[in-house]
Design a protein around this motif. Structure first.
Motif, PDB file in Angstrom:
ATOM      1  N   THR A  57       0.244  -1.292   0.362  1.00 33.70           N
ATOM      2  CA  THR A  57       0.117   0.004  -0.239  1.00 33.70           C
ATOM      3  C   THR A  57       0.988   1.440  -0.204  1.00 33.70           C
ATOM      4  OG1 THR A  57       0.168   0.323   2.395  1.00 33.70           O
ATOM      5  CG2 THR A  57      -2.255  -1.244   1.349  1.00 33.70           C
ATOM      6  N   TRP A  58       0.400   2.239  -0.419  1.00 32.22           N
ATOM      7  CA  TRP A  58       1.070   3.183  -0.670  1.00 32.22           C
ATOM      8  C   TRP A  58       0.121   4.818   0.047  1.00 32.22           C
ATOM      9  CZ3 TRP A  58       0.804  -0.399  -4.462  1.00 32.22           C
ATOM     10  CH2 TRP A  58       2.529  -0.367  -4.614  1.00 32.22           C
ATOM     11  N   TYR A  59       0.492   6.018   0.415  1.00 29.34           N
ATOM     12  CA  TYR A  59      -0.231   6.897   0.976  1.00 29.34           C
ATOM     13  C   TYR A  59      -0.001   8.122   0.503  1.00 29.34           C
ATOM     14  CZ  TYR A  59      -2.150   2.922   3.862  1.00 29.34           C
ATOM     15  OH  TYR A  59      -2.555   2.375   4.393  1.00 29.34           O
ATOM     16  N   VAL A  60      -1.052   8.668   0.349  1.00 30.99           N
ATOM     17  CA  VAL A  60      -0.400  10.660   0.808  1.00 30.99           C
ATOM     18  C   VAL A  60       0.019  11.379   1.669  1.00 30.99           C
ATOM     19  CG1 VAL A  60      -2.706  11.277   0.723  1.00 30.99           C
ATOM     20  CG2 VAL A  60      -1.056  12.605  -0.668  1.00 30.99           C
ATOM     21  N   ASP A  61       0.774  11.673   2.218  1.00 34.19           N
ATOM     22  CA  ASP A  61       1.894  12.289   3.653  1.00 34.19           C
ATOM     23  C   ASP A  61       0.347  12.890   4.410  1.00 34.19           C
ATOM     24  OD1 ASP A  61       4.689  13.632   1.381  1.00 34.19           O
ATOM     25  OD2 ASP A  61       3.667  11.813   2.464  1.00 34.19           O
ATOM     26  N   SER A  62      -0.547  13.379   3.715  1.00 33.03           N
ATOM     27  CA  SER A  62      -1.372  13.843   4.527  1.00 33.03           C
ATOM     28  C   SER A  62      -2.708  12.884   5.698  1.00 33.03           C
ATOM     29  CB  SER A  62      -2.231  15.110   3.794  1.00 33.03           C
ATOM     30  OG  SER A  62      -2.620  14.099   3.144  1.00 33.03           O
ATOM     31  N   VAL A  63      -2.401  12.027   5.135  1.00 33.24           N
ATOM     32  CA  VAL A  63      -2.920  10.325   5.984  1.00 33.24           C
ATOM     33  C   VAL A  63      -2.301   9.818   6.280  1.00 33.24           C
ATOM     34  CG1 VAL A  63      -5.099  10.761   4.263  1.00 33.24           C
ATOM     35  CG2 VAL A  63      -3.453   8.798   3.666  1.00 33.24           C
ATOM     36  N   LYS A  64      -0.773   9.688   6.160  1.00 27.92           N
ATOM     37  CA  LYS A  64      -0.163   8.771   6.278  1.00 27.92           C
ATOM     38  C   LYS A  64      -0.246   8.034   8.091  1.00 27.92           C
ATOM     39  CE  LYS A  64       3.788   8.341   2.964  1.00 27.92           C
ATOM     40  NZ  LYS A  64       4.710   8.911   2.113  1.00 27.92           N
TER      41      LYS A  64
END
Length: 124
Positions: A57-64
């Motif tokens: 999985t990968w996440y945008v920084d604002s939700v990590k």
């Protein structure tokens, strides 16, 4: 191929919600899946993405550290668990499937199939 997002609602800041994307016509292992969101007056942005090859999985920084994406092979759904929600997380959330290639996963133009959105409102 169809996707149906559900689970949105109104939640207080620091609360949690679990969104679910029900898949039909294909399985969790068929395509990469992503969650996007679109706030009023803003462009649609990628939130998270999951590989169909290895489940990475990968996440945008604002939700990590706050959001977790996972696949459920039994229910044939892809879920997004959202914790520590903030008012800036307020948006319509969409799930998408099958990357078309040539773009970053965060670019909505790079995804083939889309579900309808589910509204998430974070407010006290």
């Amino acid at each position: 191929v169809q996707l149906q997002a559900s689970g949105g609602g109104l939640v207080q800041p620091e609360g949690s919600l679990r969104l679910s994307c029900a898949l039909s016509g294909f399985t969790v292992d068929s395509y990469a899946i992503a969650w996007f969101r679109q706030a009023p007056g803003k462009e649609r942005e990628g939130v998270s993405c999951m590989s169909n090859n290895d489940g990475r999985t990968w996440y945008v920084d604002s939700v990590k550290g706050r959001f977790t994406m996972s696949g459920n092979n039994i229910k044939n759904t892809v879920d997004l668990l959202m914790n520590s929600l903030k008012p800036e997380d307020t948006a319509v959330y969409f799930c998408a499937a099958e990357r078309l290639g040539g773009t970053k996963w965060t670019d909505p133009k790079g995804w083939h199939y889309w579900g309808q959105g589910t509204q998430v409102t974070v407010s006290s």
